[in-house]
Motif scaffolding. Sequence first.
Motif, PDB file in Angstrom:
ATOM      1  N   LEU A  38     -51.212  23.061 -32.177  1.00 26.24           N
ATOM      2  CA  LEU A  38     -50.584  23.667 -30.997  1.00 26.24           C
ATOM      3  C   LEU A  38     -49.208  24.235 -31.353  1.00 26.24           C
ATOM      4  N   ARG A  39     -48.416  23.462 -32.080  1.00 31.02           N
ATOM      5  CA  ARG A  39     -47.063  23.908 -32.413  1.00 31.02           C
ATOM      6  C   ARG A  39     -47.082  25.143 -33.308  1.00 31.02           C
ATOM      7  N   VAL A  40     -48.004  25.207 -34.262  1.00 26.78           N
ATOM      8  CA  VAL A  40     -48.000  26.350 -35.170  1.00 26.78           C
ATOM      9  C   VAL A  40     -48.547  27.601 -34.477  1.00 26.78           C
ATOM     10  N   LEU A  41     -49.473  27.438 -33.546  1.00 19.41           N
ATOM     11  CA  LEU A  41     -49.947  28.596 -32.785  1.00 19.41           C
ATOM     12  C   LEU A  41     -48.817  29.181 -31.941  1.00 19.41           C
ATOM     13  N   ILE A  42     -48.002  28.305 -31.373  1.00 24.33           N
ATOM     14  CA  ILE A  42     -46.830  28.775 -30.612  1.00 24.33           C
ATOM     15  C   ILE A  42     -45.857  29.492 -31.545  1.00 24.33           C
ATOM     16  N   GLU A  43     -45.641  28.908 -32.734  1.00 20.44           N
ATOM     17  CA  GLU A  43     -44.723  29.531 -33.709  1.00 20.44           C
ATOM     18  C   GLU A  43     -45.203  30.917 -34.109  1.00 20.44           C
ATOM     19  N   LEU A  44     -46.518  31.116 -34.169  1.00 18.45           N
ATOM     20  CA  LEU A  44     -47.083  32.412 -34.558  1.00 18.45           C
ATOM     21  C   LEU A  44     -47.087  33.413 -33.405  1.00 18.45           C
ATOM     22  N   GLY A  45     -46.590  33.016 -32.250  1.00 20.32           N
ATOM     23  CA  GLY A  45     -46.515  33.937 -31.126  1.00 20.32           C
ATOM     24  C   GLY A  45     -47.850  34.209 -30.467  1.00 20.32           C
ATOM     25  N   ILE A  46     -48.771  33.278 -30.555  1.00 18.58           N
ATOM     26  CA  ILE A  46     -50.092  33.434 -29.958  1.00 18.58           C
ATOM     27  C   ILE A  46     -50.097  32.820 -28.561  1.00 18.58           C
ATOM     28  N   PRO A  47     -50.455  33.564 -27.536  1.00 18.34           N
ATOM     29  CA  PRO A  47     -50.579  32.964 -26.186  1.00 18.34           C
ATOM     30  C   PRO A  47     -51.657  31.888 -26.212  1.00 18.34           C
ATOM     31  N   VAL A  48     -51.302  30.680 -25.873  1.00 16.95           N
ATOM     32  CA  VAL A  48     -52.217  29.560 -26.051  1.00 16.95           C
ATOM     33  C   VAL A  48     -52.264  28.708 -24.792  1.00 16.95           C
ATOM     34  N   ARG A  49     -53.463  28.220 -24.495  1.00 18.33           N
ATOM     35  CA  ARG A  49     -53.678  27.262 -23.415  1.00 18.33           C
ATOM     36  C   ARG A  49     -54.382  26.055 -24.010  1.00 18.33           C
ATOM     37  N   ALA A  50     -54.013  24.882 -23.568  1.00 22.30           N
ATOM     38  CA  ALA A  50     -54.537  23.649 -24.161  1.00 22.30           C
ATOM     39  C   ALA A  50     -55.738  23.128 -23.371  1.00 22.30           C
ATOM     40  N   LEU A  51     -56.637  22.482 -24.107  1.00 33.70           N
ATOM     41  CA  LEU A  51     -57.809  21.833 -23.518  1.00 33.70           C
ATOM     42  C   LEU A  51     -57.847  20.389 -24.008  1.00 33.70           C
ATOM     43  N   HIS A  52     -57.989  19.454 -23.074  1.00 37.91           N
ATOM     44  CA  HIS A  52     -58.038  18.036 -23.453  1.00 37.91           C
ATOM     45  C   HIS A  52     -59.278  17.383 -22.865  1.00 37.91           C
ATOM     46  N   CYS A  53     -60.014  16.675 -23.713  1.00 34.32           N
ATOM     47  CA  CYS A  53     -61.186  15.909 -23.280  1.00 34.32           C
ATOM     48  C   CYS A  53     -60.815  14.430 -23.214  1.00 34.32           C
ATOM     49  N   ASN A  54     -60.962  13.844 -22.049  1.00 28.09           N
ATOM     50  CA  ASN A  54     -60.794  12.400 -21.904  1.00 28.09           C
ATOM     51  C   ASN A  54     -62.204  11.797 -21.848  1.00 28.09           C
ATOM     52  N   PHE A  55     -62.614  11.193 -22.964  1.00 24.42           N
ATOM     53  CA  PHE A  55     -63.974  10.652 -23.050  1.00 24.42           C
ATOM     54  C   PHE A  55     -64.096   9.264 -22.429  1.00 24.42           C
ATOM     55  N   ARG A  56     -62.969   8.707 -22.011  1.00 19.85           N
ATOM     56  CA  ARG A  56     -62.948   7.402 -21.316  1.00 19.85           C
ATOM     57  C   ARG A  56     -63.668   6.316 -22.135  1.00 19.85           C
ATOM     58  N   LEU A  57     -63.363   6.294 -23.434  1.00 14.43           N
ATOM     59  CA  LEU A  57     -64.016   5.334 -24.324  1.00 14.43           C
ATOM     60  C   LEU A  57     -63.080   4.225 -24.787  1.00 14.43           C
ATOM     61  N   ARG A  58     -61.758   4.440 -24.620  1.00 16.33           N
ATOM     62  CA  ARG A  58     -60.806   3.480 -25.199  1.00 16.33           C
ATOM     63  C   ARG A  58     -59.859   2.902 -24.146  1.00 16.33           C
ATOM     64  N   GLY A  59     -60.343   2.845 -22.901  1.00 15.76           N
ATOM     65  CA  GLY A  59     -59.568   2.195 -21.854  1.00 15.76           C
ATOM     66  C   GLY A  59     -58.187   2.794 -21.678  1.00 15.76           C
ATOM     67  N   LYS A  60     -57.148   1.941 -21.805  1.00 18.93           N
ATOM     68  CA  LYS A  60     -55.780   2.373 -21.579  1.00 18.93           C
ATOM     69  C   LYS A  60     -55.341   3.427 -22.588  1.00 18.93           C
ATOM     70  N   GLU A  61     -55.872   3.359 -23.804  1.00 17.82           N
ATOM     71  CA  GLU A  61     -55.513   4.362 -24.811  1.00 17.82           C
ATOM     72  C   GLU A  61     -55.936   5.755 -24.363  1.00 17.82           C
ATOM     73  N   SER A  62     -57.125   5.872 -23.770  1.00 20.89           N
ATOM     74  CA  SER A  62     -57.591   7.178 -23.302  1.00 20.89           C
ATOM     75  C   SER A  62     -56.665   7.731 -22.227  1.00 20.89           C
ATOM     76  N   GLU A  63     -56.214   6.857 -21.330  1.00 19.51           N
ATOM     77  CA  GLU A  63     -55.299   7.300 -20.276  1.00 19.51           C
ATOM     78  C   GLU A  63     -53.939   7.660 -20.867  1.00 19.51           C
ATOM     79  N   ARG A  64     -53.492   6.879 -21.864  1.00 16.69           N
ATOM     80  CA  ARG A  64     -52.224   7.178 -22.544  1.00 16.69           C
ATOM     81  C   ARG A  64     -52.279   8.566 -23.187  1.00 16.69           C
TER      82      ARG A  64
END
Length: 442
Positions: A38-64
Amino acid sequence: MTEFAKKTALALAPHLETVRRNGLFCALSGGADSVALLRVLIELGIPVRALHCNFRLRGKESERDEIFVRNLCRDLGIDIQVVRFDTRREAERTGESIEMAARRLRYDWFAKFDAPVAVAHHADDNIETFFLNLLRGSGLRGLTAMRIDNGRGILRPLLHTSRREISEYLKSLQQPFINDSSNTDTRHRRNAVRHRLMPLLRELYPSCDHTLSQTLLHLQAAEEVYHIGLDTLTRRWAPVTEGEKTIYSLSPLLEQPIAGSAWLHEQLSPLGFDSAAVEALFKARTGAVFFSPSHCVTRTARSIEVAPIADRPLPVLHTSEAVRLPDFSPSRRADLATIDADSVIGELFVRKVVVGDRFTPFGMKRGSKLVSDYLTDRRRSRIDKQHALVVCDDIGILWLVGETIDRRAGISDATKRILSLRLLPANCSHCTTPEIKDSATE
């Protein structure tokens, strides 16, 4: 621009102008690799949107993890979309492993977006993939591991970058990230390769990361040559298509068994047949049938035949009746039967052939014959038998579709009215009842 960004720009070179103009998505787990991406795409001047998958497999870690990536994107001024999966339930539903279900859910979601998705696989991941595929007995395609562009909307800009370089880049930015505790669990094969096999190889061969990366490039070049050879064989051994059935002539494959087996595997693997099934097919007796989830393949005396096994709606029966004229000639076409209209008792209908079906083929003097025996005598394959259809009335079979009519439906000197029978695909919006000429002209 940092050296890390220059290396990433070089990897993205064929796409860089396009993604700078149109933007892309970044798969963001919160771990070191995806945060660096993510940081290097921003550095390269690329318009970027993030995608996050919460697989709900690790309890509190997944929420963290979800909280971390949301806060990171807020601080960087990046839009983020989050999806939450019930991965365990999905794995139970499909019978997949947890890992396979998570991977499928992830990439199915990525496929819904209208721009490429960048994922953070790097050079160390690629080497691990090579070993995992090698130990599974993969062919050349598996041994080439991953590509920067998979051709299906997934880009891997860090594939020529090492884990060490990623760590140094994040350190230079003083950029925090999160650690996934499951990445240290060596019960998972990839983690075992990462934490046990690779340290041993690096101790024995300090330059193994570089040499293995070069090996992957050589294998990818060999795969390109391999596909040129496959294209040549496809032109030489071109299969024949009959309806939904594909027929491969057996003799050229047996004359060059190694090339023939490899070529046939490439033909059948997209249909769900693995190399073991293809090898068994080469050794099988005539009439043997093998199944994948979607297709069946059978070996005949002269060919290998493949067809889908999914249930299909029965075709629609269309009829046309005409008075018999003196110069009438019965149809000899496989897709059209002409019968004595007065031989029909009750309603006409179409169905599949079932075990025990009997009829009296036209021309047979007396008695009856099993439909399966008739098809065997005509050298029809197991696939042909599975797809065989009959047109019946209340008494029994009138037409074994594509083959012959029953004796009782035959045209005789006493026939006054001709009934023409033809099948058309079901649910065909552009199909209309064909114009069948007067029976005298058929």
